[in-house]
Design an enzyme around this catalytic site. Structure first.
Site, PDB file in Angstrom:
ATOM      1  N   VAL A 192       6.077 -23.646   3.336  1.00 33.95           N
ATOM      2  CA  VAL A 192       6.248 -24.221   4.676  1.00 33.95           C
ATOM      3  C   VAL A 192       6.905 -25.598   4.586  1.00 33.95           C
ATOM      4  O   VAL A 192       6.773 -26.419   5.496  1.00 33.95           O
ATOM      5  CB  VAL A 192       4.911 -24.310   5.436  1.00 33.95           C
ATOM      6  CG1 VAL A 192       4.414 -22.914   5.807  1.00 33.95           C
ATOM      7  CG2 VAL A 192       3.860 -25.077   4.625  1.00 33.95           C
ATOM      8  N   ASP A 193       7.649 -25.828   3.487  1.00 32.82           N
ATOM      9  CA  ASP A 193       8.242 -27.157   3.275  1.00 32.82           C
ATOM     10  C   ASP A 193       9.181 -27.562   4.410  1.00 32.82           C
ATOM     11  O   ASP A 193       9.225 -28.738   4.803  1.00 32.82           O
ATOM     12  CB  ASP A 193       8.969 -27.212   1.928  1.00 32.82           C
ATOM     13  CG  ASP A 193       9.967 -26.068   1.759  1.00 32.82           C
ATOM     14  OD1 ASP A 193       9.664 -24.939   2.188  1.00 32.82           O
ATOM     15  OD2 ASP A 193      11.053 -26.310   1.217  1.00 32.82           O
ATOM     16  N   LYS A 199       5.391  -9.357  19.142  1.00 32.78           N
ATOM     17  CA  LYS A 199       4.348 -10.031  18.341  1.00 32.78           C
ATOM     18  C   LYS A 199       4.824 -11.424  17.946  1.00 32.78           C
ATOM     19  O   LYS A 199       4.105 -12.410  18.129  1.00 32.78           O
ATOM     20  CB  LYS A 199       4.064  -9.219  17.081  1.00 32.78           C
ATOM     21  CG  LYS A 199       3.273  -9.968  16.008  1.00 32.78           C
ATOM     22  CD  LYS A 199       2.975  -9.145  14.784  1.00 32.78           C
ATOM     23  CE  LYS A 199       4.088  -9.155  13.794  1.00 32.78           C
ATOM     24  NZ  LYS A 199       4.116 -10.323  12.879  1.00 32.78           N
ATOM     25  N   ASN A 200       6.042 -11.509  17.428  1.00 32.05           N
ATOM     26  CA  ASN A 200       6.505 -12.782  16.871  1.00 32.05           C
ATOM     27  C   ASN A 200       6.893 -13.800  17.938  1.00 32.05           C
ATOM     28  O   ASN A 200       7.010 -14.979  17.634  1.00 32.05           O
ATOM     29  CB  ASN A 200       7.649 -12.543  15.886  1.00 32.05           C
ATOM     30  CG  ASN A 200       7.155 -11.838  14.633  1.00 32.05           C
ATOM     31  OD1 ASN A 200       5.936 -11.747  14.424  1.00 32.05           O
ATOM     32  ND2 ASN A 200       8.056 -11.336  13.827  1.00 32.05           N
ATOM     33  N   CYS A 217       2.257 -14.275   0.750  1.00 33.49           N
ATOM     34  CA  CYS A 217       1.856 -12.949   1.209  1.00 33.49           C
ATOM     35  C   CYS A 217       2.623 -11.950   0.347  1.00 33.49           C
ATOM     36  O   CYS A 217       3.362 -12.315  -0.565  1.00 33.49           O
ATOM     37  CB  CYS A 217       2.153 -12.764   2.686  1.00 33.49           C
ATOM     38  SG  CYS A 217       3.892 -12.505   3.019  1.00 33.49           S
ATOM     39  N   ARG A 220       6.677 -17.744   0.575  1.00 35.13           N
ATOM     40  CA  ARG A 220       6.681 -18.178   1.974  1.00 35.13           C
ATOM     41  C   ARG A 220       6.168 -19.611   2.138  1.00 35.13           C
ATOM     42  O   ARG A 220       5.184 -19.878   2.818  1.00 35.13           O
ATOM     43  CB  ARG A 220       5.906 -17.188   2.819  1.00 35.13           C
ATOM     44  CG  ARG A 220       6.428 -15.799   2.594  1.00 35.13           C
ATOM     45  CD  ARG A 220       6.514 -14.829   3.656  1.00 35.13           C
ATOM     46  NE  ARG A 220       6.684 -15.173   5.000  1.00 35.13           N
ATOM     47  CZ  ARG A 220       6.173 -14.421   5.987  1.00 35.13           C
ATOM     48  NH1 ARG A 220       5.422 -13.413   5.667  1.00 35.13           N
ATOM     49  NH2 ARG A 220       6.387 -14.737   7.236  1.00 35.13           N
ATOM     50  N   ASP A 261      13.171  -7.654   9.252  1.00 35.68           N
ATOM     51  CA  ASP A 261      11.975  -6.900   9.659  1.00 35.68           C
ATOM     52  C   ASP A 261      12.288  -5.439   9.967  1.00 35.68           C
ATOM     53  O   ASP A 261      11.365  -4.673  10.217  1.00 35.68           O
ATOM     54  CB  ASP A 261      11.322  -7.541  10.888  1.00 35.68           C
ATOM     55  CG  ASP A 261      10.709  -8.883  10.550  1.00 35.68           C
ATOM     56  OD1 ASP A 261      10.345  -9.620  11.477  1.00 35.68           O
ATOM     57  OD2 ASP A 261      10.625  -9.218   9.354  1.00 35.68           O
ATOM     58  N   ARG A 272      -1.469  -4.734  12.549  1.00 33.11           N
ATOM     59  CA  ARG A 272      -1.097  -6.125  12.814  1.00 33.11           C
ATOM     60  C   ARG A 272       0.093  -6.189  13.768  1.00 33.11           C
ATOM     61  O   ARG A 272       0.236  -7.123  14.526  1.00 33.11           O
ATOM     62  CB  ARG A 272      -0.722  -6.834  11.502  1.00 33.11           C
ATOM     63  CG  ARG A 272      -1.867  -6.986  10.536  1.00 33.11           C
ATOM     64  CD  ARG A 272      -1.480  -7.882   9.381  1.00 33.11           C
ATOM     65  NE  ARG A 272      -0.986  -9.172   9.878  1.00 33.11           N
ATOM     66  CZ  ARG A 272      -0.593 -10.146   9.064  1.00 33.11           C
ATOM     67  NH1 ARG A 272      -0.619  -9.974   7.756  1.00 33.11           N
ATOM     68  NH2 ARG A 272      -0.161 -11.280   9.549  1.00 33.11           N
ATOM     69  N   ILE A 295      16.644 -12.427   2.929  1.00 33.90           N
ATOM     70  CA  ILE A 295      15.691 -13.373   3.539  1.00 33.90           C
ATOM     71  C   ILE A 295      14.451 -13.575   2.678  1.00 33.90           C
ATOM     72  O   ILE A 295      14.020 -14.695   2.442  1.00 33.90           O
ATOM     73  CB  ILE A 295      15.268 -12.884   4.952  1.00 33.90           C
ATOM     74  CG1 ILE A 295      16.510 -12.635   5.822  1.00 33.90           C
ATOM     75  CG2 ILE A 295      14.319 -13.887   5.603  1.00 33.90           C
ATOM     76  CD1 ILE A 295      17.320 -13.869   6.158  1.00 33.90           C
TER      77      ILE A 295
HETATM   78  C1  EPZ Z   1       9.211 -15.120  10.876  1.00 30.36           C
HETATM   79  O1  EPZ Z   1       8.555 -15.519   9.681  1.00 30.36           O
HETATM   80  C2  EPZ Z   1       8.578 -13.803  11.273  1.00 30.36           C
HETATM   81  N1  EPZ Z   1       7.157 -13.990  11.517  1.00 30.36           N
HETATM   82  C3  EPZ Z   1       8.778 -12.771  10.153  1.00 30.36           C
HETATM   83  O2  EPZ Z   1       8.253 -11.528  10.602  1.00 30.36           O
HETATM   84  C4  EPZ Z   1      10.279 -12.608   9.913  1.00 30.36           C
HETATM   85  O3  EPZ Z   1      10.471 -11.715   8.825  1.00 30.36           O
HETATM   86  C5  EPZ Z   1      10.901 -13.968   9.578  1.00 30.36           C
HETATM   87  O4  EPZ Z   1      10.620 -14.912  10.636  1.00 30.36           O
HETATM   88  C6  EPZ Z   1      12.415 -13.885   9.406  1.00 30.36           C
HETATM   89  O5  EPZ Z   1      12.989 -13.377  10.584  1.00 30.36           O
HETATM   90  C7  EPZ Z   1       6.757 -14.548  12.690  1.00 30.36           C
HETATM   91  O6  EPZ Z   1       7.566 -14.895  13.531  1.00 30.36           O
HETATM   92  C8  EPZ Z   1       5.286 -14.693  12.888  1.00 30.36           C
HETATM   93  P1  EPZ Z   1      11.297 -17.900   8.051  1.00 30.36           P
HETATM   94  P2  EPZ Z   1       8.806 -17.017   9.095  1.00 30.36           P
HETATM   95  O7  EPZ Z   1      10.685 -19.242   8.099  1.00 30.36           O
HETATM   96  O8  EPZ Z   1       8.980 -17.948  10.212  1.00 30.36           O
HETATM   97  C9  EPZ Z   1      11.773 -19.328   3.567  1.00 30.36           C
HETATM   98  C10 EPZ Z   1       6.953  -9.589  10.513  1.00 30.36           C
HETATM   99  O9  EPZ Z   1       7.036  -8.587   9.800  1.00 30.36           O
HETATM  100  N2  EPZ Z   1      11.099 -20.560   4.019  1.00 30.36           N
HETATM  101  O10 EPZ Z   1      12.474 -17.590   8.922  1.00 30.36           O
HETATM  102  O11 EPZ Z   1       7.739 -17.277   8.113  1.00 30.36           O
HETATM  103  C11 EPZ Z   1      10.875 -18.102   3.648  1.00 30.36           C
HETATM  104  O12 EPZ Z   1      10.080 -17.992   2.478  1.00 30.36           O
HETATM  105  C12 EPZ Z   1       7.135 -10.962   9.905  1.00 30.36           C
HETATM  106  O13 EPZ Z   1       6.740  -9.579  11.747  1.00 30.36           O
HETATM  107  C13 EPZ Z   1      10.994 -21.640   3.153  1.00 30.36           C
HETATM  108  O14 EPZ Z   1      11.419 -21.577   2.004  1.00 30.36           O
HETATM  109  O15 EPZ Z   1      10.186 -16.793   8.335  1.00 30.36           O
HETATM  110  C14 EPZ Z   1      11.876 -16.979   3.781  1.00 30.36           C
HETATM  111  O16 EPZ Z   1      12.363 -16.646   2.494  1.00 30.36           O
HETATM  112  C15 EPZ Z   1       7.341 -10.896   8.391  1.00 30.36           C
HETATM  113  N3  EPZ Z   1      10.391 -22.770   3.589  1.00 30.36           N
HETATM  114  C16 EPZ Z   1      13.004 -17.614   4.602  1.00 30.36           C
HETATM  115  O17 EPZ Z   1      12.834 -19.028   4.472  1.00 30.36           O
HETATM  116  C17 EPZ Z   1       9.891 -22.901   4.859  1.00 30.36           C
HETATM  117  O18 EPZ Z   1       9.372 -23.973   5.222  1.00 30.36           O
HETATM  118  C18 EPZ Z   1      12.948 -17.281   6.088  1.00 30.36           C
HETATM  119  O19 EPZ Z   1      11.634 -17.548   6.522  1.00 30.36           O
HETATM  120  C19 EPZ Z   1      10.007 -21.799   5.729  1.00 30.36           C
HETATM  121  C20 EPZ Z   1      10.613 -20.635   5.292  1.00 30.36           C
END
Ligand code: EPZ
Length: 422
Positions: free
Chosen positions: A125-126, A22-23, A118, A123, A308, A400, A330
């Site tokens: 996106v900075d 999926k990811n 969520c 989460r 995950d 999902r 995480i």
């Molecule tokens: C991806 O999410 C996956 N989703 C998540 O899977 C997975 O848990 C996560 O990576 C970690 O492996 C998809 O690929 C669609 P991150 P992502 O950016 O990219 C913080 C599932 O169950 N952060 O690596 O959103 C964030 O809040 C899902 O399939 C910021 O602060 O994860 C988190 O605490 C859930 N600012 C940490 O970093 C940002 O701009 C890691 O998030 C981006 C992230």
């Protein structure tokens, strides 16, 4: 809303096919925006998140055709006629933010709704935005949307991520393929989904080095072509189904599974007394004699133990012999499965990012509530071994990320059925 009823039914035996990730698919699909040529994805999973990404891309003017029951996606972005990713779609799935980098890189402008939080955390996106700014993007946050411009096109830059972000790495990697000059991503995510994306982009003509390591270097090109790419197997679905025989007993082969996708997870399974054998067609999993042993788990970016799989591992450890400590590093709120497992008789204490699980002999079935994708499936796993009947409500979360979960588990002997809600 549908529910799923699971009844403890003893050991499981047989084979479970593992679908495409999926990811990986959720970042491969927006890559179509980088090129006017067709992109064909094979081994695509049939999930509601993929349908949501399809709807989003179609709203931008891309064509997305599902073939072979959804296992093949034929994408084309020859005529993008809308550069606004609307809140109504984005709020359903955070991965929608991954259209920002490609749209900006291709046409120099994009407007994308901020995804919002969520269940498992704020989460933000900075890091996505900072990465694009390092490539010359002008960003303005207004009315809950990111208004992004790059009038003269993006230019290569150095992006230093303060901590690992999978999505931000993906957005930056896609954008950099069309930026003028060289981009270096430092402290980049190393997940297999990043490697899969880089391999697909390279087939489209991108010049990328270092994927899978912490430093990725991209030499921008003027345009990208089309490609056909097979989506990498889903390591999270794989780990999830590996836990079914671990929890219930028996022996299950996960078809298409590869050990390098789940090495850290397998190391913890081995410590817990679960055997994993590589076969010609996948990974065969069985519980060695006796009770599962308690083990500690710390979630980390790849190649560490995946966040995950934390909820699913906790389900296993609720009936292990001893005390296990799980540290979630995480996400800030990813123990919502704990209270639901406690309804089934688990003994869990949560303090901040740490959960301490004291193993009990067995769980008892109960009505429980799914809160997020991985929490949902951890409740299904717990129900497989619990005494009596477990009813998991709100299984739209499950759909999902898991295709046909009741069929896949039913095929190896689980007593599981879906009850359609109104
Ligand atoms: C991806 O999410 C996956 N989703 C998540 O899977 C997975 O848990 C996560 O990576 C970690 O492996 C998809 O690929 C669609 P991150 P992502 O950016 O990219 C913080 C599932 O169950 N952060 O690596 O959103 C964030 O809040 C899902 O399939 C910021 O602060 O994860 C988190 O605490 C859930 N600012 C940490 O970093 C940002 O701009 C890691 O998030 C981006 C992230």
């Amino acid at each position: 809303m549908d529910s799923i009823i699971v009844t403890g039914n003893g050991p499981l035996n047989g084979q479970i096919p593992i679908a495409g990730a999926k990811n990986a698919c959720l970042t491969l699909m927006p890559a179509t925006l980088l090129s006017e040529e067709p992109l064909t994805l094979t081994n695509a999973p049939r999930l509601s998140d993929i349908k949501t990404m399809t709807t989003l891309l179609q709203s931008l003017g891309a064509e997305v055709a599902q073939m072979q029951g959804g296992q093949v996606l034929a994408l084309s972005s020859h005529d993008l006629n809308n550069h606004v990713a609307d809140y109504d779609i984005v709020r359903k799935m955070r991965a929608s933010i991954l259209v920002l980098g490609p749209m900006l890189a291709r046409d120099g402008h994009a407007v994308v709704s901020l995804p919002g939080g969520c269940a498992i955390g704020a989460r933000p996106v900075d890091l996505h935005l900072k990465a694009l700014e390092a490539m010359g993007a002008e960003l303005e946050l207004r009315d809950g949307y990111v208004h992004a411009r790059a009038p003269g096109g993006l230019r290569g830059g150095v992006v230093e991520f303060p901590f690992v972000s999978v999505g931000a790495t993906e957005n930056a990697l896609m954008a950099a393929t069309l930026a003028k000059g060289t981009t270096v991503l430092k402290n980049a995510a190393r997940e297999p989904e990043i490697v899969d994306l880089a391999q697909c982009l390279r087939k489209m003509g991108a010049q990328i080095e270092g994927e899978g390591t912490s430093t990725i270097t991209i030499q921008g090109v003027d345009r990208l072509g089309g490609a056909t790419h097979a989506v990498v197997p889903d390591r999270i679905e794989l780990g999830t189904y590996m836990l079914a025989p671990a929890i219930c007993g028996g022996e299950v082969e996960c078809l298409g599974g590869r050990i390098e996708l789940v090495a850290a997870f397998c190391e913890r399974l081995d410590a817990a007394g679960i055997s994993v054998e590589e076969t010609a067609t996948g990974l065969k999993v069985a519980r060695r004699n006796g009770r599962v042993r308690a083990v500690d788990v710390v979630t980390e970016p790849f190649p560490g133990f995946p966040t995950d799989l934390q909820a699913q591992m906790m389900a296993l450890l609720t009936t292990a012999d001893g005390v296990s400590v799980l540290e979630e590093r995480i996400f800030e709120n990813r123990f919502m499965h704990a209270p639901e497992l406690m309804r089934m008789g688990a003994r869990i204490e949560v303090h901040g990012g740490t959960a301490t699980v004291t193993g009990v002999e067995h769980l008892k079935g109960a009505p429980v509530m799914a809160t997020d994708l991985r929490a949902s499936v951890s409740l299904i796993l717990a129900g497989l071994a619990a005494e009596g009947e477990t009813i998991v409500n709100r299984v739209y979360h499950l759909d999902r990320g898991y295709e046909r979960v009741e069929e896949k588990l039913g095929a190896v002997g689980a007593k599981i059925e879906r009850i359609s809600g109104q």
